[in-house]
Design an enzyme around this catalytic site. Structure first.
Site, short mmCIF file in Angstrom:
data_model
loop_
_atom_site.label_atom_id
_atom_site.label_comp_id
_atom_site.label_asym_id
_atom_site.label_seq_id
_atom_site.Cartn_x
_atom_site.Cartn_y
_atom_site.Cartn_z
N ALA A 36 31.18 15.43 16.14
CA ALA A 36 31.53 14.23 16.89
C ALA A 36 32.18 13.20 15.97
CB ALA A 36 30.29 13.64 17.54
N GLU A 37 31.62 13.07 14.76
CA GLU A 37 32.18 12.11 13.82
C GLU A 37 33.58 12.56 13.39
OE1 GLU A 37 31.62 9.29 12.90
OE2 GLU A 37 32.55 8.97 10.94
N TYR A 38 33.72 13.85 13.16
CA TYR A 38 35.02 14.40 12.79
C TYR A 38 36.04 14.12 13.89
CZ TYR A 38 38.56 17.79 11.40
OH TYR A 38 39.75 18.39 11.04
N SER A 84 52.88 46.03 -3.50
CA SER A 84 51.72 46.64 -2.85
C SER A 84 50.90 47.34 -3.94
CB SER A 84 52.15 47.60 -1.76
OG SER A 84 52.95 48.58 -2.34
N GLU A 118 37.85 42.19 -7.05
CA GLU A 118 37.91 41.35 -5.83
C GLU A 118 37.70 42.19 -4.59
OE1 GLU A 118 41.83 39.66 -5.77
OE2 GLU A 118 41.63 38.81 -7.78
N LYS A 120 38.75 43.70 -1.19
CA LYS A 120 40.07 43.91 -0.58
C LYS A 120 39.94 43.65 0.91
CE LYS A 120 43.97 47.11 -0.35
NZ LYS A 120 44.23 47.00 1.07
N ASP A 122 40.88 43.25 4.77
CA ASP A 122 41.76 44.04 5.63
C ASP A 122 42.39 43.15 6.69
OD1 ASP A 122 43.05 46.23 6.51
OD2 ASP A 122 41.34 47.13 7.52
N ARG A 141 54.38 39.17 4.53
CA ARG A 141 54.88 39.96 3.40
C ARG A 141 56.21 40.65 3.75
NH1 ARG A 141 54.46 45.26 1.98
NH2 ARG A 141 54.55 45.69 -0.24
N TYR A 232 44.48 35.24 -3.11
CA TYR A 232 44.15 36.15 -4.21
C TYR A 232 45.20 36.20 -5.31
CZ TYR A 232 46.98 39.24 -1.26
OH TYR A 232 47.97 39.77 -0.48
N LYS A 296 41.99 44.22 -11.00
CA LYS A 296 43.21 43.71 -11.65
C LYS A 296 42.92 43.44 -13.12
CE LYS A 296 44.39 41.37 -7.34
NZ LYS A 296 44.46 40.11 -6.60
N LYS A 320 39.38 52.13 -2.77
CA LYS A 320 38.98 52.08 -1.36
C LYS A 320 37.53 52.51 -1.13
CE LYS A 320 42.91 51.10 0.84
NZ LYS A 320 43.47 52.03 1.79
N CYS A 414 31.93 59.93 43.69
CA CYS A 414 31.18 59.12 42.71
C CYS A 414 30.04 59.96 42.12
CB CYS A 414 30.62 57.88 43.39
SG CYS A 414 29.44 56.99 42.35
N CYS A 417 26.57 58.31 43.55
CA CYS A 417 26.17 58.31 44.95
C CYS A 417 26.94 59.31 45.81
CB CYS A 417 26.32 56.91 45.55
SG CYS A 417 28.04 56.44 45.80
N CYS A 430 34.44 53.77 42.91
CA CYS A 430 33.53 54.39 43.86
C CYS A 430 33.58 53.53 45.12
CB CYS A 430 32.12 54.41 43.28
SG CYS A 430 30.83 54.47 44.54
N CYS A 436 25.68 52.47 46.64
CA CYS A 436 25.67 53.24 45.39
C CYS A 436 24.66 52.60 44.45
CB CYS A 436 27.07 53.23 44.76
SG CYS A 436 27.09 53.96 43.12
S1 IVH Z 1 46.71 41.85 -4.73
C1 IVH Z 1 50.18 43.23 -6.79
N1 IVH Z 1 44.30 41.31 -3.91
O1 IVH Z 1 46.22 44.67 0.01
C2 IVH Z 1 49.03 42.76 -6.08
N2 IVH Z 1 45.79 42.33 -2.40
O2 IVH Z 1 48.49 46.94 -0.88
C3 IVH Z 1 49.22 42.77 -4.63
N3 IVH Z 1 44.87 42.73 -0.17
O3 IVH Z 1 49.50 43.57 0.54
C4 IVH Z 1 48.13 42.35 -3.85
N4 IVH Z 1 42.89 41.88 -0.57
O4 IVH Z 1 47.62 42.51 1.89
C5 IVH Z 1 45.48 41.83 -3.59
N5 IVH Z 1 42.12 40.76 -3.30
C6 IVH Z 1 43.32 41.26 -2.98
C7 IVH Z 1 43.59 41.78 -1.71
C8 IVH Z 1 44.86 42.32 -1.45
C9 IVH Z 1 43.67 42.45 0.34
C10 IVH Z 1 45.96 43.42 0.56
C11 IVH Z 1 47.27 42.69 0.55
C12 IVH Z 1 48.26 43.61 -0.10
C13 IVH Z 1 47.59 44.93 0.04
C14 IVH Z 1 47.93 45.76 -1.18
#
Ligand code: IVH
Length: 677
Positions: A36-38, A84, A118, A120, A122, A141, A232, A296, A320, A414, A417, A430, A436
């Site tokens: 509410a305040e926000y 990628s 990190e 990943k 989706d 992208r 990221y 990384k 993965k 059905c 029934c 049905c 039924c």
């Molecule tokens: S790094 C060169 N970090 O995964 C580094 N990607 O195929 C490129 N993704 O297109 C991405 N979490 O959509 C990185 N912690 C993360 C990520 C991440 C999800 C996705 C991103 C990228 C795909 C890589």
């Protein structure tokens, strides 16, 4: 004007304050003010900006939504390509990745590399560009070199700051931030269940939902989907420099951007493997989908030495998780019957563990869907789970089909029934109606449900019990239940039976719209029920309304009209309504609203009304051709002040708006009353 100067300074102050609250709420997840305040701060800012439109800046918190729909998306070229990642699907591949890095860097094999590990996410990758700390554009992208300009849509994502923290602004003149936009799982489920109810196609998984939401030409649609982001990485940057990837993430965090809290610096491949295990265990407790972890090399100069090969960096890998897709066999396709009689084919599967959960059945939705996927009994299918979403058959492994497998066909009768089955659009129904047992059970459960008659404590399992035992034969039968009847059934005791009877008694005085909704007329949901209640004022008038009268109501089309008329022309339904009346269920009458009597009038509600819920009040205003505003503005014609009114009333007073009581509102709803106001 001193006042003007003060107000301009207040605009600045409000923006800073709101940005801070946004950050606390959407990034840190620890708000320090009430909603509410926000809202109050936001409204104050909007009001001042309306007075000084020349002071509106693109990064003002009021500018998140409101951009006009686009014809098509423009293109934004990424200054530095968005790469990628190569994948590792098993432990050995992750170990190879580490070994290869050491080889390329001429390091001893027993040496240890410092990595950043990190989650990943989706979702879908985006790039956000900040110039002098202000968000100026953002893109998908795309093909890695150029993506779609989704700036207006990204602005609606609350965890993306429209301006970076003041201390960071000074540090960097330009920064391109990369991150993953996603739809949290709870929002995904909510969105899909709304779509299902509205008869729209559901999204297959949260990633598709996020992509579909971000790639909307109308930012208002995106704004209605609570997308989120984790950043990221960094593309090009001016005015700041970093030695390590982790340092760059720390910087992003300081600027107010959202970084996944599970990101960690780990040394050596053993620690990487442990991290992978840890996150995989956490996976099901998170409110977003992960498909692995990203590893990384932390040090930027090492990253540069390693370089890039075929559009993937050599210094990073996506390690993965085990797939949440598994193969299994369809043992049987059974057909379920819903409340409206709709038949749903369900694949009964050989039990299989998918992502830690045993799956034994998956809905196939309808005949068209079965045909599209061509699922047959005996088929080997790939089933998948997205988060803890209902499992689904993804596709059939055709090579494994037994040669005698026959295409599935909906039954002509059905399965519950035996009544004839009719096709209507994509669905089969049905025709047994309430004779039924399946339809009957579910209609009674619907009738009793919270948003209908609200019979507290009467769940679906109880209804099945009552119907099976033959002590409830229609919805009206609930009102003639006796304690003795209930006590003949298993799992009921004196106290629980009494509680249920009390709850049934309490349900006898429903608001008219709830009663209409409770009847379960095909196509008549909560909203339509309110519209009908407002238009006719009583069940009797609704029952006798002719086609013309129904079609005359805004929002009521030929389909709903037909379904209402079919419902009331059924002798069974008329009898049940009679029985409900006899049982003492109150058929309240309300004054019908004359169509168009509030034509184009704008109402604002504040405080609690005694006779209407907010939804009801809104439906009634709309049924009479008016509209409801969310905040005080010059265009508001009437401010309806209920009990304990909020700050809106104060504001309305200062703006000199017309304020009326609930009683006056009721009078206003009546035909002709407008002339006297
Ligand atoms: S790094 C060169 N970090 O995964 C580094 N990607 O195929 C490129 N993704 O297109 C991405 N979490 O959509 C990185 N912690 C993360 C990520 C991440 C999800 C996705 C991103 C990228 C795909 C890589």
């Amino acid at each position: 004007m001193a006042n003007e100067k003060e107000e301009k300074a207040e605009i600045e102050r409000l923006r800073r304050e709101i940005n801070q609250h946004n950050y606390r709420y959407y990034v840190l997840d620890s708000p320090v003010v009430t909603d509410a305040e926000y809202d109050r701060l936001m409204k104050r800012l909007a009001k001042l900006e309306a007075l000084y439109p020349e002071l509106i800046t693109p990064d003002s918190p009021t500018q998140r939504v409101g951009a006009k729909p686009l014809e098509s998306f423009g293109t934004i070229t990424h200054t530095i390509p968005m790469l990628s990642l190569a994948n590792a699907l098993a432990k050995e591949e992750a170990i190879d990745f580490d070994a290869k890095i050491k080889r390329l860097l001429d390091m001893p094999l027993n040496g240890q590399i410092e990595y950043v590990a990190e989650p990943k996410m989706d979702g879908l990758a985006v790039e956000l560009v900040y110039e002098n700390g202000v968000f100026i554009k953002g893109s998908t992208r795309g093909d890695g070199y150029a993506g779609e300009d989704v700036t207006s849509n990204l602005k609606t994502v609350r965890s993306i700051p429209l301006s970076l923290s003041p201390s960071a602004k000074a540090l960097s003149t330009l920064i391109e931030v990369r991150g993953e936009v996603f739809l949290p799982l709870d929002s995904f489920k909510k969105l899909n269940s709304e779509r299902e109810k509205a008869g729209e196609q559901v999204f297959a998984n949260p990633r598709n939902a996020a992509a579909g939401s971000l790639r909307q030409l109308d930012p208002k649609i995106t704004a209605g989907r609570p997308l989120d982001i984790f950043c990221y990485g960094i593309g090009s940057v001016e005015g700041a420099s970093f030695q390590t990837h982790f340092e760059s993430l720390e910087f992003l965090k300081k600027t107010g951007l959202k970084i996944n809290p599970l990101v960690k610096v780990v040394t050596g491949i053993e620690a990487v493997l442990d991290y992978h295990g840890e996150i995989e265990k956490k996976r099901d407790s998170l409110n977003y989908e992960l498909d692995g972890v990203v590893i990384k090399v932390n040090n930027f100069s090492l990253q540069n030495r390693l370089g890039v090969i075929s559009r993937s960096p050599r210094w990073a890998i996506a390690y993965k998780f085990a797939a949440r897709q598994e193969e299994t066999v369809v043992r049987e396709i059974i057909v379920g019957v819903g409340r409206t009689g709709a038949l749903t084919p369900v694949a009964m599967l050989s039990p299989v563990i998918v992502g830690g959960v045993t799956i034994e059945r998956a809905t196939l939705h309808n005949q068209d869907e079965v045909e599209r996927k061509d699922v047959r009994v005996g088929d080997t299918v790939v089933v998948q789970r997205a988060g803890d979403v209902i499992p689904e058959v993804s596709y059939v492994v055709k090579e494994k089909r037994p040669h005698n497998a026959k295409p599935f066909k909906m039954p002509d009768a059905c399965p519950v029934c035996g009544a004839e089955v009719e096709k209507d659009g994509a669905l089969h129904f049905c025709t047994g109606g309430l004779s039924c047992p399946a339809q009957l059970q579910q209609s009674i459960a619907h009738f009793a449900s919270k948003r209908a008659m609200d019979i507290d404590g009467l769940g679906e399992a109880h209804v099945v019990q009552f119907v099976d035992a033959g002590i409830v034969k229609d919805v009206a039968g609930l009102y003639s239940l006796t304690k003795d009847d209930i006590l003949t059934l298993e799992r009921w005791g004196e106290k629980s039976a009494e509680n249920l009877l009390d709850a049934i008694e309490r349900s006898k005085h429903p608001a008219l719209d709830r009663l209409i909704y409770a009847l379960g007329i095909h196509g008549v949901g909560e909203h339509v029920s309110k519209v009908l209640a407002g238009a006719f004022g009583s069940i009797d008038k609704l029952m006798t309304a002719d086609r013309e009268a129904l079609l005359n109501i805004r929002e009521i089309g030929p389909e709903i009209t037909k379904s209402i008329q079919d419902f009331f022309s059924g002798a069974e339904n008329a009898k049940v309504i009679e029985k409900l009346k006899k049982a003492g269920v109150e058929f309240k009458e309300v004054k019908p609203i004359e169509k168009g009597v509030l034509s184009n009038k704008i109402f604002l509600f504040t405080g609690t009304l005694s006779e209407f819920s907010r939804d009801e009040a809104k439906a009634r205003v709309e049924a009479a051709g008016g509209r409801v505003a969310q905040s005080a503005g010059k265009k508001v014609d009437y401010v309806v002040a209920g009990g304990d009114p909020g700050s809106k009333l104060e504001k309305a007073k200062t703006m000199g708006l017309k304020i009326i009581s609930e009683d006056e509102f009721k009078t206003l709803l009546e035909a002709g009353a407008l002339k006297t106001m």
